[in-house]
Design a protein around this motif. Structure first.
Motif, mmCIF file in Angstrom:
data_model
loop_
_atom_site.group_PDB
_atom_site.id
_atom_site.type_symbol
_atom_site.label_atom_id
_atom_site.label_comp_id
_atom_site.label_asym_id
_atom_site.label_seq_id
_atom_site.Cartn_x
_atom_site.Cartn_y
_atom_site.Cartn_z
ATOM 1 N N ASP A 143 0.841 -1.196 0.000
ATOM 2 C CA ASP A 143 0.000 0.000 0.000
ATOM 3 C C ASP A 143 0.882 1.254 0.000
ATOM 4 O O ASP A 143 0.761 2.129 0.854
ATOM 5 C CB ASP A 143 -0.947 -0.008 1.204
ATOM 6 C CG ASP A 143 -1.892 -1.196 1.173
ATOM 7 O OD1 ASP A 143 -3.066 -1.017 0.829
ATOM 8 O OD2 ASP A 143 -1.423 -2.325 1.478
ATOM 9 N N ILE A 144 1.780 1.304 -0.972
ATOM 10 C CA ILE A 144 2.801 2.345 -1.040
ATOM 11 C C ILE A 144 2.384 3.410 -2.060
ATOM 12 O O ILE A 144 2.318 3.139 -3.262
ATOM 13 C CB ILE A 144 4.166 1.760 -1.459
ATOM 14 C CG1 ILE A 144 4.569 0.607 -0.536
ATOM 15 C CG2 ILE A 144 5.233 2.839 -1.464
ATOM 16 C CD1 ILE A 144 5.794 -0.167 -1.029
ATOM 17 N N GLY A 145 2.115 4.622 -1.593
ATOM 18 C CA GLY A 145 1.789 5.699 -2.525
ATOM 19 C C GLY A 145 2.980 6.094 -3.368
ATOM 20 O O GLY A 145 2.874 6.269 -4.583
ATOM 21 N N ALA A 161 12.014 -9.905 1.180
ATOM 22 C CA ALA A 161 11.117 -8.750 1.199
ATOM 23 C C ALA A 161 9.806 -9.075 0.496
ATOM 24 O O ALA A 161 9.778 -9.796 -0.501
ATOM 25 C CB ALA A 161 11.782 -7.550 0.531
ATOM 26 N N ILE A 162 8.730 -8.545 1.055
ATOM 27 C CA ILE A 162 7.405 -8.587 0.434
ATOM 28 C C ILE A 162 7.074 -7.150 0.041
ATOM 29 O O ILE A 162 6.959 -6.277 0.911
ATOM 30 C CB ILE A 162 6.350 -9.139 1.405
ATOM 31 C CG1 ILE A 162 6.717 -10.565 1.836
ATOM 32 C CG2 ILE A 162 4.963 -9.108 0.768
ATOM 33 C CD1 ILE A 162 5.838 -11.125 2.949
ATOM 34 N N ILE A 163 6.949 -6.898 -1.261
ATOM 35 C CA ILE A 163 6.850 -5.542 -1.789
ATOM 36 C C ILE A 163 5.614 -5.410 -2.681
ATOM 37 O O ILE A 163 5.364 -6.265 -3.537
ATOM 38 C CB ILE A 163 8.101 -5.184 -2.624
ATOM 39 C CG1 ILE A 163 9.371 -5.323 -1.780
ATOM 40 C CG2 ILE A 163 7.993 -3.782 -3.218
ATOM 41 C CD1 ILE A 163 9.475 -4.360 -0.617
ATOM 42 N N GLU A 164 4.872 -4.323 -2.512
ATOM 43 C CA GLU A 164 3.708 -4.097 -3.364
ATOM 44 C C GLU A 164 4.104 -3.889 -4.824
ATOM 45 O O GLU A 164 5.059 -3.183 -5.133
ATOM 46 C CB GLU A 164 2.928 -2.870 -2.891
ATOM 47 C CG GLU A 164 1.752 -2.543 -3.807
ATOM 48 C CD GLU A 164 0.870 -1.434 -3.300
ATOM 49 O OE1 GLU A 164 -0.310 -1.701 -3.037
ATOM 50 O OE2 GLU A 164 1.349 -0.294 -3.165
ATOM 51 N N SER A 165 3.336 -4.525 -5.720
ATOM 52 C CA SER A 165 3.419 -4.264 -7.160
ATOM 53 C C SER A 165 1.973 -4.235 -7.643
ATOM 54 O O SER A 165 1.485 -5.179 -8.247
ATOM 55 C CB SER A 165 4.237 -5.354 -7.855
ATOM 56 O OG SER A 165 4.537 -5.002 -9.188
ATOM 57 N N HIS A 183 -7.286 8.389 -10.097
ATOM 58 C CA HIS A 183 -6.430 9.434 -9.520
ATOM 59 C C HIS A 183 -5.961 9.041 -8.126
ATOM 60 O O HIS A 183 -4.803 9.297 -7.756
ATOM 61 C CB HIS A 183 -7.186 10.763 -9.469
ATOM 62 C CG HIS A 183 -7.360 11.408 -10.806
ATOM 63 N ND1 HIS A 183 -6.304 11.687 -11.655
ATOM 64 C CD2 HIS A 183 -8.485 11.830 -11.459
ATOM 65 C CE1 HIS A 183 -6.749 12.256 -12.752
ATOM 66 N NE2 HIS A 183 -8.066 12.344 -12.674
ATOM 67 N N ARG A 184 -6.841 8.430 -7.348
ATOM 68 C CA ARG A 184 -6.461 7.997 -5.999
ATOM 69 C C ARG A 184 -5.340 6.970 -6.064
ATOM 70 O O ARG A 184 -4.339 7.064 -5.342
ATOM 71 C CB ARG A 184 -7.673 7.388 -5.281
ATOM 72 C CG ARG A 184 -7.315 6.759 -3.952
ATOM 73 C CD ARG A 184 -8.450 5.932 -3.352
ATOM 74 N NE ARG A 184 -7.915 5.132 -2.254
ATOM 75 C CZ ARG A 184 -7.813 3.811 -2.270
ATOM 76 N NH1 ARG A 184 -8.204 3.124 -3.317
ATOM 77 N NH2 ARG A 184 -7.308 3.158 -1.235
ATOM 78 N N ILE A 185 -5.473 5.981 -6.927
ATOM 79 C CA ILE A 185 -4.474 4.915 -7.030
ATOM 80 C C ILE A 185 -3.140 5.463 -7.517
ATOM 81 O O ILE A 185 -2.075 5.058 -7.046
ATOM 82 C CB ILE A 185 -4.982 3.795 -7.953
ATOM 83 C CG1 ILE A 185 -6.187 3.090 -7.310
ATOM 84 C CG2 ILE A 185 -3.884 2.782 -8.255
ATOM 85 C CD1 ILE A 185 -6.938 2.167 -8.251
ATOM 86 N N LEU A 186 -3.192 6.411 -8.461
ATOM 87 C CA LEU A 186 -1.968 6.970 -9.048
ATOM 88 C C LEU A 186 -1.336 8.059 -8.198
ATOM 89 O O LEU A 186 -0.223 8.508 -8.484
ATOM 90 C CB LEU A 186 -2.278 7.539 -10.441
ATOM 91 C CG LEU A 186 -2.622 6.513 -11.526
ATOM 92 C CD1 LEU A 186 -3.204 7.214 -12.750
ATOM 93 C CD2 LEU A 186 -1.392 5.697 -11.912
ATOM 94 N N SER A 187 -2.007 8.480 -7.144
ATOM 95 C CA SER A 187 -1.534 9.609 -6.343
ATOM 96 C C SER A 187 -0.342 9.217 -5.466
ATOM 97 O O SER A 187 0.016 8.046 -5.339
ATOM 98 C CB SER A 187 -2.666 10.131 -5.449
ATOM 99 O OG SER A 187 -2.873 9.259 -4.342
ATOM 100 N N LEU A 192 1.466 1.382 -5.540
ATOM 101 C CA LEU A 192 2.705 1.372 -6.303
ATOM 102 C C LEU A 192 2.545 0.634 -7.633
ATOM 103 O O LEU A 192 2.060 -0.500 -7.674
ATOM 104 C CB LEU A 192 3.810 0.710 -5.479
ATOM 105 C CG LEU A 192 5.250 1.099 -5.822
ATOM 106 C CD1 LEU A 192 5.468 2.582 -5.580
ATOM 107 C CD2 LEU A 192 6.228 0.280 -4.990
ATOM 108 N N ALA A 193 2.955 1.299 -8.720
ATOM 109 C CA ALA A 193 2.923 0.694 -10.057
ATOM 110 C C ALA A 193 4.061 -0.308 -10.213
ATOM 111 O O ALA A 193 5.073 -0.263 -9.499
ATOM 112 C CB ALA A 193 3.029 1.774 -11.124
#
Length: 257
Positions: A143-145, A161-165, A183-187, A192-193
């Motif tokens: 859940d990394i902006g 490591a467990i990392i958001e993708s 917009h919320r997801i990309l903010s 994280l993309a």
């Protein structure tokens, strides 16, 4: 030695199980108590054996099982003070089990030491964790902006490591989500993309991480194959083909280490 599994991962629920010897903990409980118990049973354990639950943040896909788990098992719940009021509404049993902390805290659970750090996300507060045993270090960040210096610094040196993708940007922009949600997801406080996750994974590989699990993938705006390909290609391009890479599934148990 430490072992870890993602039990659930994504917008429909998140839960990570970690064991070191007799010490067993969960990070998040975003599925029903019954679903979590079923997954733990498949691994030869039970919620009765869980010594503590560490909560990243208050969103329901990370906390929905807490009240019933608290009622049945009275497991200590470690949660940040800003997130706590958003979870306490679930009921009195969560309130009885919750232990509130500042954003940066450290708790020992037997042979495990869990320390927190801040992650930008559109929640009251979102935390990542570094979990240490005598001879191992596991880092968790979802859940990394956007990737901050603190995230990179705290995850440096983690063997696993467990990392958001979370999403493929093109799939998200072209997809059916309403504009406000895109917009919320990309903010800067969204998710994280794949490309940004790959860059973070490369940073970790350069600093000693040997095994990475990509997590919290969007069902609608990503796929395990795409997420894996993006990070795998980025690691291989920079001569880190020896770094193990796998992908957490929404409802399937995945061994992290």
């Amino acid at each position: 030695f430490m072992i870890a599994y993602t039990l659930f991962s994504g917008s429909t629920g998140n839960c990570i199980y970690i064991k070191n010897g007799r010490d067993e903990i969960l990070v998040d409980a975003g599925k029903s108590a019954g679903a979590i118990e079923k997954s733990l049973t498949a691994l030869g354990t039970t919620l009765k054996n869980i010594d503590a639950i560490f909560v990243t943040h208050e969103h329901s896909d990370h906390t929905s099982g807490l009240e019933i788990i608290s009622k049945k098992y009275h497991i200590p719940i470690h949660i940040s003070a800003p997130s706590y009021p958003k979870v306490a509404y679930q009921g009195s049993f969560v309130s009885q089990c919750a232990k509130e902390h500042e954003s940066h805290y450290e708790v020992s659970v037997g042979s495990l030491t869990v320390s927190s750090f801040e992650i930008p996300h559109d929640s009251a507060q979102n935390l990542g964790f570094v979990i240490k045993s005598e001879d191992d270090i596991l880092g968790i960040a979802t859940d990394i902006g956007h990737v901050t210096d603190e995230i990179k610094e705290r995850l440096c040196g983690c063997k696993t490591a467990i990392i958001e993708s979370n999403h493929d940007k093109f799939m998200l922009v072209a997809g059916k989500y309403p504009e406000f949600l895109k917009h919320r997801i990309l903010s800067e406080r969204g998710h994280l993309a794949n490309e940004d996750s790959a860059e973070l994974c490369l940073h970790l590989a350069k600093n000693g991480t040997s095994s990475i699990t990509l997590a919290h993938l969007s069902r609608e705006n990503n796929s395990p194959m795409i997420a894996h390909q993006v990070t795998r290609a980025h690691l291989d391009k920079h001569d880190f083909s020896e770094v193990a890479l796998n992908v957490a599934m929404p409802d399937d148990i995945v061994k992290v280490k």
